[in-house]
Design a protein around this motif. Structure first.
Motif, PDB file in Angstrom:
ATOM      1  N   TYR A 184      56.383  80.713  42.209  1.00  0.00           N
ATOM      2  CA  TYR A 184      55.298  79.661  41.957  1.00  0.00           C
ATOM      3  C   TYR A 184      56.174  78.961  40.815  1.00  0.00           C
ATOM      4  O   TYR A 184      55.052  78.199  40.125  1.00  0.00           O
ATOM      5  CB  TYR A 184      54.103  80.303  41.546  1.00  0.00           C
ATOM      6  CG  TYR A 184      53.278  80.397  43.259  1.00  0.00           C
ATOM      7  CD1 TYR A 184      53.390  80.488  44.196  1.00  0.00           C
ATOM      8  CD2 TYR A 184      53.796  82.166  43.285  1.00  0.00           C
ATOM      9  CE1 TYR A 184      52.805  80.632  45.134  1.00  0.00           C
ATOM     10  CE2 TYR A 184      52.907  83.181  44.200  1.00  0.00           C
ATOM     11  CZ  TYR A 184      52.340  81.921  45.389  1.00  0.00           C
ATOM     12  OH  TYR A 184      51.807  82.649  46.725  1.00  0.00           O
ATOM     13  N   GLY A 185      56.602  79.419  40.158  1.00  0.00           N
ATOM     14  CA  GLY A 185      57.966  78.858  38.984  1.00  0.00           C
ATOM     15  C   GLY A 185      56.583  79.451  37.493  1.00  0.00           C
ATOM     16  O   GLY A 185      56.392  78.742  36.511  1.00  0.00           O
ATOM     17  N   LEU A 186      55.799  80.264  38.167  1.00  0.00           N
ATOM     18  CA  LEU A 186      54.913  80.613  36.519  1.00  0.00           C
ATOM     19  C   LEU A 186      55.642  82.043  35.507  1.00  0.00           C
ATOM     20  O   LEU A 186      56.617  82.553  36.237  1.00  0.00           O
ATOM     21  CB  LEU A 186      53.803  81.700  37.422  1.00  0.00           C
ATOM     22  CG  LEU A 186      52.886  80.989  37.411  1.00  0.00           C
ATOM     23  CD1 LEU A 186      51.876  82.193  38.234  1.00  0.00           C
ATOM     24  CD2 LEU A 186      51.800  80.235  37.071  1.00  0.00           C
ATOM     25  N   SER A 187      56.117  81.712  34.232  1.00  0.00           N
ATOM     26  CA  SER A 187      56.148  82.273  33.716  1.00  0.00           C
ATOM     27  C   SER A 187      55.479  83.210  32.834  1.00  0.00           C
ATOM     28  O   SER A 187      54.293  82.973  32.492  1.00  0.00           O
ATOM     29  CB  SER A 187      57.088  81.080  32.235  1.00  0.00           C
ATOM     30  OG  SER A 187      57.987  79.873  32.836  1.00  0.00           O
ATOM     31  N   CYS A 419      67.155  74.276  23.139  1.00  0.00           N
ATOM     32  CA  CYS A 419      66.991  74.291  24.329  1.00  0.00           C
ATOM     33  C   CYS A 419      65.589  73.268  23.429  1.00  0.00           C
ATOM     34  O   CYS A 419      65.182  74.094  23.256  1.00  0.00           O
ATOM     35  CB  CYS A 419      66.576  75.660  24.254  1.00  0.00           C
ATOM     36  SG  CYS A 419      65.662  75.569  25.814  1.00  0.00           S
ATOM     37  N   VAL A 420      65.401  72.297  24.761  1.00  0.00           N
ATOM     38  CA  VAL A 420      64.273  72.026  24.282  1.00  0.00           C
ATOM     39  C   VAL A 420      62.607  72.052  24.403  1.00  0.00           C
ATOM     40  O   VAL A 420      62.187  71.777  23.653  1.00  0.00           O
ATOM     41  CB  VAL A 420      64.605  70.169  25.147  1.00  0.00           C
ATOM     42  CG1 VAL A 420      66.056  68.881  24.915  1.00  0.00           C
ATOM     43  CG2 VAL A 420      64.774  70.119  26.537  1.00  0.00           C
ATOM     44  N   VAL A 421      63.237  73.740  25.529  1.00  0.00           N
ATOM     45  CA  VAL A 421      61.538  73.401  25.575  1.00  0.00           C
ATOM     46  C   VAL A 421      61.466  74.671  24.591  1.00  0.00           C
ATOM     47  O   VAL A 421      60.459  75.084  24.047  1.00  0.00           O
ATOM     48  CB  VAL A 421      61.889  74.436  27.143  1.00  0.00           C
ATOM     49  CG1 VAL A 421      60.513  75.486  27.457  1.00  0.00           C
ATOM     50  CG2 VAL A 421      61.988  73.123  27.958  1.00  0.00           C
ATOM     51  N   CYS A 422      62.656  76.274  24.211  1.00  0.00           N
ATOM     52  CA  CYS A 422      61.558  76.994  23.428  1.00  0.00           C
ATOM     53  C   CYS A 422      62.128  76.993  22.439  1.00  0.00           C
ATOM     54  O   CYS A 422      62.499  77.551  21.169  1.00  0.00           O
ATOM     55  CB  CYS A 422      61.766  78.307  24.190  1.00  0.00           C
ATOM     56  SG  CYS A 422      63.851  78.650  24.728  1.00  0.00           S
ATOM     57  N   GLY A 423      63.318  76.007  22.082  1.00  0.00           N
ATOM     58  CA  GLY A 423      63.860  76.393  20.320  1.00  0.00           C
ATOM     59  C   GLY A 423      64.849  76.547  20.690  1.00  0.00           C
ATOM     60  O   GLY A 423      65.090  77.266  19.203  1.00  0.00           O
ATOM     61  N   TYR A 428      72.876  77.557  25.858  1.00  0.00           N
ATOM     62  CA  TYR A 428      71.928  76.418  26.145  1.00  0.00           C
ATOM     63  C   TYR A 428      73.256  76.139  27.033  1.00  0.00           C
ATOM     64  O   TYR A 428      74.596  76.392  26.625  1.00  0.00           O
ATOM     65  CB  TYR A 428      71.544  74.881  24.922  1.00  0.00           C
ATOM     66  CG  TYR A 428      72.929  75.307  24.181  1.00  0.00           C
ATOM     67  CD1 TYR A 428      74.033  74.882  24.508  1.00  0.00           C
ATOM     68  CD2 TYR A 428      72.220  75.562  22.830  1.00  0.00           C
ATOM     69  CE1 TYR A 428      74.829  73.655  22.930  1.00  0.00           C
ATOM     70  CE2 TYR A 428      73.594  75.115  22.250  1.00  0.00           C
ATOM     71  CZ  TYR A 428      74.457  74.990  22.109  1.00  0.00           C
ATOM     72  OH  TYR A 428      75.197  75.024  21.021  1.00  0.00           O
ATOM     73  N   ILE A 429      72.689  75.021  28.257  1.00  0.00           N
ATOM     74  CA  ILE A 429      72.516  74.414  29.121  1.00  0.00           C
ATOM     75  C   ILE A 429      72.592  73.325  29.174  1.00  0.00           C
ATOM     76  O   ILE A 429      71.585  73.119  29.239  1.00  0.00           O
ATOM     77  CB  ILE A 429      73.363  75.505  30.432  1.00  0.00           C
ATOM     78  CG1 ILE A 429      74.473  74.949  31.938  1.00  0.00           C
ATOM     79  CG2 ILE A 429      72.005  75.423  30.658  1.00  0.00           C
ATOM     80  CD1 ILE A 429      74.725  75.756  32.853  1.00  0.00           C
ATOM     81  N   ARG A 430      73.870  72.050  29.674  1.00  0.00           N
ATOM     82  CA  ARG A 430      72.785  70.627  30.210  1.00  0.00           C
ATOM     83  C   ARG A 430      72.359  70.642  31.700  1.00  0.00           C
ATOM     84  O   ARG A 430      72.302  71.784  32.600  1.00  0.00           O
ATOM     85  CB  ARG A 430      73.972  69.936  30.165  1.00  0.00           C
ATOM     86  CG  ARG A 430      75.299  69.757  29.616  1.00  0.00           C
ATOM     87  CD  ARG A 430      75.951  68.554  29.265  1.00  0.00           C
ATOM     88  NE  ARG A 430      76.533  68.359  30.820  1.00  0.00           N
ATOM     89  CZ  ARG A 430      76.943  67.405  31.035  1.00  0.00           C
ATOM     90  NH1 ARG A 430      76.951  66.110  30.656  1.00  0.00           N
ATOM     91  NH2 ARG A 430      77.190  67.217  32.352  1.00  0.00           N
ATOM     92  N   THR A 459      69.247  79.445  29.147  1.00  0.00           N
ATOM     93  CA  THR A 459      69.610  80.321  30.592  1.00  0.00           C
ATOM     94  C   THR A 459      68.230  79.967  31.319  1.00  0.00           C
ATOM     95  O   THR A 459      68.125  80.060  32.713  1.00  0.00           O
ATOM     96  CB  THR A 459      70.515  81.513  31.109  1.00  0.00           C
ATOM     97  OG1 THR A 459      70.207  82.488  29.811  1.00  0.00           O
ATOM     98  CG2 THR A 459      71.923  80.639  30.252  1.00  0.00           C
ATOM     99  N   ASN A 460      67.689  80.953  30.419  1.00  0.00           N
ATOM    100  CA  ASN A 460      65.877  81.213  30.954  1.00  0.00           C
ATOM    101  C   ASN A 460      64.968  80.121  31.568  1.00  0.00           C
ATOM    102  O   ASN A 460      64.559  79.913  32.386  1.00  0.00           O
ATOM    103  CB  ASN A 460      65.242  82.035  30.312  1.00  0.00           C
ATOM    104  CG  ASN A 460      66.019  83.320  30.171  1.00  0.00           C
ATOM    105  OD1 ASN A 460      66.944  84.248  30.887  1.00  0.00           O
ATOM    106  ND2 ASN A 460      65.170  84.780  29.403  1.00  0.00           N
ATOM    107  N   CYS A 461      65.052  79.123  30.581  1.00  0.00           N
ATOM    108  CA  CYS A 461      64.742  78.105  30.788  1.00  0.00           C
ATOM    109  C   CYS A 461      64.834  77.125  31.961  1.00  0.00           C
ATOM    110  O   CYS A 461      64.449  76.867  32.472  1.00  0.00           O
ATOM    111  CB  CYS A 461      63.838  76.893  29.549  1.00  0.00           C
ATOM    112  SG  CYS A 461      63.167  77.620  28.196  1.00  0.00           S
ATOM    113  N   HIS A 462      65.970  76.751  32.082  1.00  0.00           N
ATOM    114  CA  HIS A 462      66.658  76.264  32.606  1.00  0.00           C
ATOM    115  C   HIS A 462      66.953  76.598  34.479  1.00  0.00           C
ATOM    116  O   HIS A 462      66.164  76.221  35.057  1.00  0.00           O
ATOM    117  CB  HIS A 462      68.770  76.329  32.598  1.00  0.00           C
ATOM    118  CG  HIS A 462      69.729  75.369  33.302  1.00  0.00           C
ATOM    119  ND1 HIS A 462      69.826  75.299  35.076  1.00  0.00           N
ATOM    120  CD2 HIS A 462      69.448  74.099  32.940  1.00  0.00           C
ATOM    121  CE1 HIS A 462      70.465  74.223  34.650  1.00  0.00           C
ATOM    122  NE2 HIS A 462      70.496  73.586  34.423  1.00  0.00           N
ATOM    123  N   VAL A 463      66.774  78.096  34.388  1.00  0.00           N
ATOM    124  CA  VAL A 463      66.227  78.986  35.898  1.00  0.00           C
ATOM    125  C   VAL A 463      65.207  78.806  36.182  1.00  0.00           C
ATOM    126  O   VAL A 463      64.809  78.270  37.491  1.00  0.00           O
ATOM    127  CB  VAL A 463      67.127  80.826  35.386  1.00  0.00           C
ATOM    128  CG1 VAL A 463      65.503  80.584  36.961  1.00  0.00           C
ATOM    129  CG2 VAL A 463      67.680  80.795  35.677  1.00  0.00           C
TER     130      VAL A 463
END
Length: 624
Positions: A184-187, A419-423, A428-430, A459-463
């Motif tokens: 479900y995409g829940l973190s 990382c633009v999400v968590c900082g 980081y990855i494109r 990598t975690n936010c990318h997944v």
């Protein structure tokens, strides 16, 4: 000592913490009593009991206010926790009715007992069917996640699961979090596996097993019903039975009771000071265990206890994700199908993406930022001159094809390598905000190779972002009848008849003499039928070799790539339609990931007004 002006009170409060502060405060008060004209030196006074008395009164008053403001918390016994009746949630309205009470409990004790249930078909688990969450008071919510398919999950639910200041406790809760992310995409963050605490506190010998049932029996003297009929019951039924609800709720409620017991947060009166139940205090007691996977320590229970091991035995898990519809890819069972940790398989960049070098026009007007290699290219070609080393500025010696409309332009801003999400700054990855499978079919006018829709994610936010993207892709597939990955949606299809004939020919050539006569005759008959041979024709070895080398894959003439079909659907509404597709993906990223470190001037409408001014709406659309 008789003065009561505000400055005097502030100084008394600030400087009363130490003896030195007391001396300075007395000197200050004495100086204020004297006339400004009197200036004589005197030794520092010695503090007496009378001097400490007013300060002691202040301290006692402050402590009294603290005690009154945060009263002790009554911790329910395990038996009291299990008596609370659970409530199921299948809609936003039902969630709203219960969330206020859960919020009040979390404000007192920021702890959630957590567990998940799912259905297995032929030993293959489907998406998570039920999410159980219990607060410190025993109040338990059973969220039926499949009921929210096609609709947005409650924002408060998404927030509390990712809240880093609410402990989520259970047995195997970190693995449950990975399933929630995949399905479900829940973190899920800030998890504590109770098995860590049990071993740390030496509350249970390893030989007894570390399942939730074993922990409850050994630590709390509570017996949990883990019968096969309940564990493997239909968790997606229209209505859950009372036995199912009790079974599901107890897993979450017992997890909370175990946490309190293992941390020693209980007394004869079942009261605990409020400061021992704050997030900071609880996290300090669980130091080194938050979001740490349980390695088993020699016990064959690495996936959430014995009951979860048995329930998920034989799992064939998709390599990267399961779609919301439950469709799964089955990997080769001969390979190692152990679930990889979140982010595994993603290689972070070895160098920064943004060098923040600047290009200027011949007259000095800033044009854009770029990487250092590109800036040096202009210098090497002799079409630019270096104006500054820090920052690295290159002034072009020719008139550029375009100039920014204003100095408030996205491409003129410096961007950070994080990382633009968590900082996160170390990995980081494109990330392509508009996926390449759609962008590649855009008209050349909209493929200007600009970097606005390329951002950095760890990598975690990318997944996690890719999982969210899968859900939107499925919505687009449904809207435009553009299937992904199924037989009618692939370029190359497998011809089962040719494949069977090839296998039969290879079997006859390799082990034909050792095959049973009946089986050999069946294979020969099938090949003769496939080749449409008459009874008089002989099946020679050369013919068998020709069939054994058959190409079994055939080209699907009706195939249209999913991305092209979706882009065509939006292109029917002209340029505005394609811009709407861009906006939809950009807004999807903002809504699902909620980035906190976006570059300045990043916008969902980026370049749209400028594009229409440049080309107009009547330019024919030519998809690539």
């Amino acid at each position: 000592m008789a003065r009561r002006d505000p400055l005097f009170a502030v100084m008394a409060t600030l400087l009363s913490a130490t003896f030195g502060g007391l001396l300075v405060w007395r000197a200050f008060s004495t100086k204020r009593k004297r006339s400004p004209s009197v200036q004589r030196e005197s030794p520092l006074p010695v503090a007496t009991e009378d001097d400490w008395k007013p300060l002691r009164e202040v301290f006692e008053a402050v402590e009294c206010k603290k005690t009154l403001a945060v009263p002790p918390v009554r911790i329910p016994s395990p038996e009291q926790l299990l008596k609370v009746t659970p409530v199921t949630v299948s809609s936003q309205e039902e969630w709203n009715q219960l969330w206020t009470q859960m919020q009040e409990d979390l404000a007192v004790v920021p702890v959630l007992g957590l567990d998940c249930e799912w259905v297995s078909v032929k030993e293959c688990p489907q998406v998570v069917s039920l999410l159980q969450m219990a607060s410190y008071s025993g109040r338990c919510v059973l969220v039926r996640l499949p009921a929210f398919r096609g609709t947005q999950l409650p924002p408060d639910l998404v927030e509390v699961l990712r809240n880093p200041h609410v402990l989520k406790v259970g047995v195997g809760c970190l693995d449950d979090g990975k399933r929630l992310t995949c399905d479900y995409g829940l973190s899920l963050t800030c998890t504590v596996d109770l098995r860590h605490l049990a071993l740390e506190q030496k509350k249970m010998p390893v030989s007894n097993g570390l399942s939730l049932k074993s922990l409850a029996a050994e630590v709390l003297n509570i017996s949990l019903d883990k019968s096969l009929e309940l564990r493997c019951s239909d968790w997606e039924a229209d209505e859950l039975t009372p036995e199912q609800m009790t079974y599901a709720a107890r897993d979450a409620q017992v997890s909370v009771a175990l946490l309190f017991h293992l941390l020693g947060l209980r007394s004869e009166a079942d009261m605990a000071p409020a400061n021992t139940l704050s997030y900071a205090a609880l996290a300090a007691r669980c130091q080194g265990m938050v979001d740490v996977p349980f390695k088993g320590r020699g016990v064959n229970e690495q996936s959430g206890g014995a009951e979860k091991t048995r329930r998920t035995r034989g799992r064939l898990k998709a390599a990267s994700f399961i779609s919301e519809s439950g469709d799964q890819q089955i990997p080769d069972p001969r390979k190692n199908n152990k679930r990889k940790p979140l982010g595994a398989g993603y290689s972070p960049r070895k160098s920064p993406l943004y060098d923040n070098c600047f290009l200027h026009a011949p007259d000095g007007q800033p044009l854009c930022t770029c990487d250092k290699r590109k800036a040096k290219w202009y210098l090497d070609k002799g079409i630019g001159v270096l104006q500054s080393e820090d920052p690295f500025v290159v002034r072009l010696l020719f008139e550029p094809s375009g100039r920014p409309d204003s100095q408030q332009d996205y491409y003129l801003t410096s961007k950070e390598n994080l990382c633009v999400v968590c900082g996160r700054e170390d990995s980081y990855i494109r990330k392509n905000i508009v996926p390449h499978e759609y962008r590649r079919h855009f008209p050349s006018e909209m493929k200007d190779h600009n970097s606005h829709d390329i951002l950095l994610l760890c990598t975690n936010c990318h997944v996690t972002s890719n999982v969210h993207d899968t859900l939107l892709k499925q919505q687009l597939a449904d809207d435009f009848a553009a299937p992904q990955g199924c037989e009618e949606g692939v370029r190359i299809a497998e011809d089962p008849e040719r494949r069977r004939a090839r296998s039969a020919a290879r079997a006859l050539l390799s082990v034909g003499d050792r095959l049973p006569v009946r089986r050999r005759d069946e294979l020969v008959a099938f090949i003769r039928s496939f080749l449409d041979m008459s009874q008089e024709q002989e099946l020679t070895e050369d013919e068998l070799r020709r069939v054994a080398n058959f190409e079994t894959r055939i080209l699907n003439e009706a195939y249209v790539p999913h991305g092209l079909k979706v882009v065509r659907g939006y292109a029917r509404r002209g340029w505005q339609g394609l811009m709407e597709l861009e906006r939809r993906w950009r807004q999807h990223f903002l809504s699902t990931m909620r980035p906190k470190h976006l570059p300045p001037l990043w916008c969902v409408h980026h370049n749209h007004h400028k594009f229409l001014r440049k080309y107009g709406e009547d330019v024919p659309i030519k998809l690539t």
